[in-house]
Design an enzyme around this catalytic site. Structure first.
Site, PDB file in Angstrom:
ATOM      1  N   ASP A  51       2.897 -52.006 -15.574  1.00  0.00           N
ATOM      2  CA  ASP A  51       2.486 -51.024 -16.580  1.00  0.00           C
ATOM      3  C   ASP A  51       1.113 -51.518 -17.394  1.00  0.00           C
ATOM      4  O   ASP A  51       0.733 -52.709 -17.138  1.00  0.00           O
ATOM      5  CB  ASP A  51       3.584 -50.726 -17.729  1.00  0.00           C
ATOM      6  CG  ASP A  51       4.489 -49.755 -16.993  1.00  0.00           C
ATOM      7  OD1 ASP A  51       4.153 -49.151 -16.167  1.00  0.00           O
ATOM      8  OD2 ASP A  51       5.455 -49.767 -17.683  1.00  0.00           O
ATOM      9  N   ASP A  60      10.892 -45.544 -15.041  1.00  0.00           N
ATOM     10  CA  ASP A  60      10.591 -46.695 -14.260  1.00  0.00           C
ATOM     11  C   ASP A  60      11.736 -47.268 -13.592  1.00  0.00           C
ATOM     12  O   ASP A  60      11.773 -48.239 -12.943  1.00  0.00           O
ATOM     13  CB  ASP A  60      10.211 -47.740 -15.361  1.00  0.00           C
ATOM     14  CG  ASP A  60       8.673 -47.237 -15.817  1.00  0.00           C
ATOM     15  OD1 ASP A  60       8.167 -46.829 -14.838  1.00  0.00           O
ATOM     16  OD2 ASP A  60       8.411 -47.408 -16.856  1.00  0.00           O
ATOM     17  N   ASP A  84       9.297 -49.805 -18.637  1.00  0.00           N
ATOM     18  CA  ASP A  84       9.806 -49.787 -19.911  1.00  0.00           C
ATOM     19  C   ASP A  84      10.680 -48.466 -20.229  1.00  0.00           C
ATOM     20  O   ASP A  84      11.552 -48.188 -21.094  1.00  0.00           O
ATOM     21  CB  ASP A  84       9.045 -49.915 -21.080  1.00  0.00           C
ATOM     22  CG  ASP A  84       7.691 -49.095 -21.184  1.00  0.00           C
ATOM     23  OD1 ASP A  84       7.826 -48.168 -20.354  1.00  0.00           O
ATOM     24  OD2 ASP A  84       6.662 -48.942 -21.758  1.00  0.00           O
TER      25      ASP A  84
END
Length: 894
Positions: free
Chosen positions: A334, A638, A634
């Site tokens: 990310d 995901d 997170d």
């Protein structure tokens, strides 16, 4: 309320006023004092868990290995041939092995319990009129709790408000699809759990939407508690590496035992040895070939790695990830909160009137001003600025308030940054909500790329305020000309090129269904108010960490939902990309075949505006390319990618419960640099495991060569079973555990990652094991043969040979410290634990040579100085042999 906890049987069938009365609760929540009093009445809100095994049971488990059965068999034979001292020593070794193994397993249990405390579920509750996050264990009946996507429900909750709330209850019901909850639903007392739509059950996971609810049952009184489910899950079992090595030792044990019996029987039939001598040979051969200390030493190595990772911020949820990190070849990371600090600040506001304002200050604390040029402006002097600030504050799910002399916040960082911007202009969310009550909401979800909030302005008017990705929001707006959209997108791109994360805000009148329990349709016909640009700076140390990964042969790709130009600005700072051609957007991935996806992933390091399902496709493509993939995430969106990855890495501070549970590793500080530390420790752990295996297998194989050659030549047994056990489990046992503490080599992150399919016994390991075993075995046999031919007694010859084998082990452990570097360049003081271990093993054996007890059990005794010198010289042959092989290997693999 009653002191007896309420159960989950009937809450769904009761009306809300009755529930509030029974629980002595209110929609305004509890005070801290009331909550503390209730917590003392009821047990903490802990879901039922399987208690850890008592230490006596862990101790008994150590006797369940087939290796142990063979040693017991050896002890029985020793008694049969009237060698009670040998039998006693074997049993003592078994006891010691069980104590060491039991202690390590007990420590591992304790470590697992300690790590679980670091992964406790949080709950957002209303206490003393303020929303705060607490540990779920402190939640009590009567608490008012907020839920949002990604949360694990902390208790059984009767829903008060729902906004498109969908909950995964598969843990309880086995139903794979999420359930759409409805606060207004009522049912019969005997309604099945799966059909109780007004209850969010403890342990279930919110996959979509928002809700507020009243805690009605906690702990053992919840539905999951009544079913006695251990929903938090126990350990995932032993890691594959240990399982493979246990299978290896079992196969070796069976093969050697069968071979020993066959060879022994043949020699008895040939008349070379009597039956008693052959029984002794069978025991010696079996004991020499079985690496008894291997499982314990490997468990210690993994436990050490887990502890070292935890110290560096990497919490291991599954032991398999320790060895797996050493194989990592691809990281899909990310951007927000992982490579950046996740401390967004609104720095620029661009209105639809083409005016641009700067915003001073940094971080979430609302200290700063809004500037037009060098002039401070306020909301009254600029109506358009007032409108965009109002939208930013109302279309918001966060909380930012001042209490006890400091600022406190909760919620998504984008929302908190917008509230801080509003506060700088004097806007308070609670005040605005009093003026314009919220009547509905479309919560933000990654796949939507926007959120909307509906507010009653007066009796006849409901306005909708929208924020989201510029492309998405512009598509909802009425623009006079196509050129307007082009101009706006050019402005967005210009802001993004300067590193801003850009959001668009719009508003409009709404006419439609205002049912608060249902999510309204996507708004349209809106008026654009403008754009806000937010900065999220890189975390300290991340550029260096990315460089270290690249040097280590690990490919880094950044996968983000942000604008492509914003992603490129960050990627430039990270050294991942230099121009827009190197960035692929989610739109460009639409409709791509699996083959096309593989080609794109092989060439691309930056992916922008990516939807959750596309992140999953990227991970699949990377795996199909042969990569061992680690993925960071997170959010609830995901979770699929985290599960698909070889190693899922979730965020410990700001990650959701579902993301953490889908992952193998949790990064406690949410910093990408910590992932690199995990790779380093994973490589060190794998290397140390290989070193331990090499030490134990090569020395065990040397004993096997020594015994076999002696039998072939018709010599007496060169070493008694008790002496072989002493070598394997005492002198070498100390060294192999100490070797597990070996620090990483200086170039550990400069080496290419090993192939995920590489066997422990690769070509290098096989060659070096054979060379080490043959060198020690033949030199040891040569010495024994020489001594027997020159009139030495069996007792004296075995005593000298046993000392030689101990010295071999002392020297050979130095060879094992590196597969490629000479032992001469490795300072012994860099590994103090190993240095102490080697000295201790040597001194223990010297003590056994000079102390009566050791002399009696091991049949040892002192040797003269000349013998010491000769044995030390012979022991150095293993150093010479391995050094030559290291040099030849380096020449062959330049």
């Amino acid at each position: 309320m009653s002191n007896k906890p309420q159960t989950a049987d009937s809450w769904h069938a009761m009306d809300l006023p009755s529930i509030f009365k029974v629980l002595d609760a209110a929609e305004s929540g509890l005070t801290d004092a009331e909550a503390a009093a209730r917590l003392s009445k009821f047990s903490p809100n802990k879901l039922p868990q399987k208690p850890p095994a008592p230490i006596w049971k862990i101790f008994l488990r150590q006797f369940g290995s087939p290796l142990i059965y063979i040693l017991v068999f050896a002890a029985a034979i020793s008694i049969l041939i009237k060698e009670p001292t040998d039998a006693a020593f074997i049993m003592a070794v078994l006891l010691l092995n069980a104590l060491i193994g039991g202690y390590q397993e007990y420590k591992a249990e304790q470590s697992a319990q300690a790590l679980q405390k670091l992964l406790q579920i949080k709950a957002a509750v209303l206490r003393d009129g303020e929303v705060s996050e607490i540990n779920a264990e402190s939640v009590v009946p009567g608490d008012v709790v907020w839920l949002e996507s990604g949360n694990r429900v902390p208790a059984d909750i009767r829903l008060l408000t729902t906004r498109g709330l969908e909950v995964d209850e598969s843990l309880l019901t086995g139903e794979s699809l999420p359930v759409l909850k409805d606060k207004s639903w009522t049912g019969e007392v005997n309604t099945q759990i799966a059909d109780r739509l007004n209850i969010a059950h403890a342990g279930s996971i919110v996959t979509r939407g928002r809700a507020k609810g009243l805690v009605v049952s906690t702990g053992m009184s919840t539905a999951v508690g009544l079913l006695a489910l251990d929903i938090m899950g126990a350990s995932g079992g032993e890691p594959p590496l240990i399982l493979r090595m246990k299978r290896f030792t079992r196969v070796i044990a069976v093969a050697v035992l069968v071979s020993a019996i066959a060879i022994g029987a043949l020699n008895v039939l040939l008349g070379r040895y009597d039956f008693t001598e052959m029984l002794l040979f069978v025991v010696a051969l079996a004991v020499s070939a079985i690496p008894e200390g291997l499982p314990v030493a490997m468990t210690v190595a993994l436990a050490i790695a887990t502890t070292k990772m935890a110290r560096r911020g990497v919490i291991v949820r599954r032991l398999a990830a320790v060895e797996g990190m050493g194989s990592c070849t691809y990281i899909a990371t990310d951007k927000t909160g992982t490579v950046t600090r996740n401390e967004l600040t609104v720095k620029e506001v661009h209105l639809h009137t083409d005016e641009t304002f700067e915003v001073s200050g940094s971080g979430f604390v609302p200290e700063g001003q809004v500037l037009l040029g060098n002039k401070v402006v306020d909301r009254i002097s600029n109506p358009e600025l007032e409108q965009i600030a109002t939208a930013a504050v109302l279309c918001n799910e966060a909380d930012l308030h001042h209490s006890n002399g400091s600022w406190h916040w909760r919620g998504d960082t984008v929302d908190v940054a917008l509230l801080s911007f509003g506060q700088k202009l004097g806007y308070n969310r609670e005040t605005l909500l009093d003026l314009y009550p919220q009547v509905n909401q479309i919560p933000f979800e990654p796949e939507l790329q926007f959120s909307a909030s509906f507010h009653r302005i007066n009796a006849d008017t409901v306005k909708v305020f929208v924020k989201g990705a510029p492309e998405k929001v512009l598509a909802m707006c009425e623009l006079e000309e196509v050129k307007d959209k082009i101009d706006y997108l050019a402005r967005v791109e210009e802001m993004a090129e300067r590193g801003y994360r850009v959001l668009a805000l719009a508003e409009g009148n709404f006419k439609g269904d205002l049912d608060y329990s249902k999510i309204p349709p996507e708004p349209s016909g809106l008026l654009l108010q403008g754009f806000v640009g937010m900065i999220d700076p890189l975390r300290e140390g991340v550029p260096e960490a990315v460089k270290n990964c690249q040097e280590a042969g690990v490919t880094i790709s950044m996968v983000t939902g942000d604008h492509s130009v914003t992603a490129l600005a960050i990627a430039r700072d990270l050294g991942l990309a230099t121009d827009t051609a190197q960035v692929v957007t989610g739109a460009e991935l639409l409709g791509k075949s699996e083959e096309n996806m593989r080609d794109i992933v092989a060439e691309t390091k930056v992916f922008a505006r990516v939807a959750p399902n596309q992140k999953l496709q990227i991970v699949k493509a990377a795996r199909e390319l042969g990569h061992f993939v680690a993925v960071t995430g997170d959010g609830v969106n995901d979770a699929p990618a985290l599960r698909e990855a070889n190693i899922g890495v979730s965020m410990g501070k700001d990650g959701t419960d579902i993301a953490r549970e889908a992952s193998e590793l949790v990064i406690s500080n949410d910093n990408f640099a910590t992932i690199v530390a995990g790779i380093e420790e994973g490589r060190v752990a794998y290397d140390n495991i290989r070193k331990v295996i090499y030490l134990l297998v090569s020395t065990g194989a040397a004993e096997l060569v020594l015994v076999t050659l002696s039998v072939i030549m018709g010599l007496p047994l060169p070493l008694l079973p008790v002496q072989i056990l002493w070598l394997n489990l005492v002198t070498n046992g100390i060294q192999d555990v100490a070797l597990a503490f070996e620090p990483g080599e200086d170039d550990i992150l400069k080496k290419k990652p090993r192939s995920p399919n590489e066997r422990i016994f690769n070509k290098l390991m096989i060659e070096r094991t054979v060379i080490g075993a043959l060198t020690m075995g033949f030199v040891g046999f040569g010495l024994f043969y020489f001594m027997m031919e020159n009139g030495w007694s069996e007792h004296s010859a075995r005593n000298a040979l046993l000392l030689l084998m101990v010295l071999f082990e002392n020297v050979h452990v130095g060879n094992c410290r590196s597969e490629t570097k000479s032992a001469l360049v490795l300072s012994p003081f860099k590994s103090p634990v190993l240095l102490i271990g080697v000295i201790s093993a040597f001194l223990i054996h010297v003590g056994a040579m000079y102390l009566p007890l050791g002399q009696k059990i091991l049949q040892t005794g002192p040797v003269d100085l000349d013998t010491w010198i000769i044995l030390l010289a012979l022991a150095l042959t293993i150093f010479i042999a391995i050094e030559i092989h290291k040099r030849l290997w380096a020449l062959r693999h330049k």
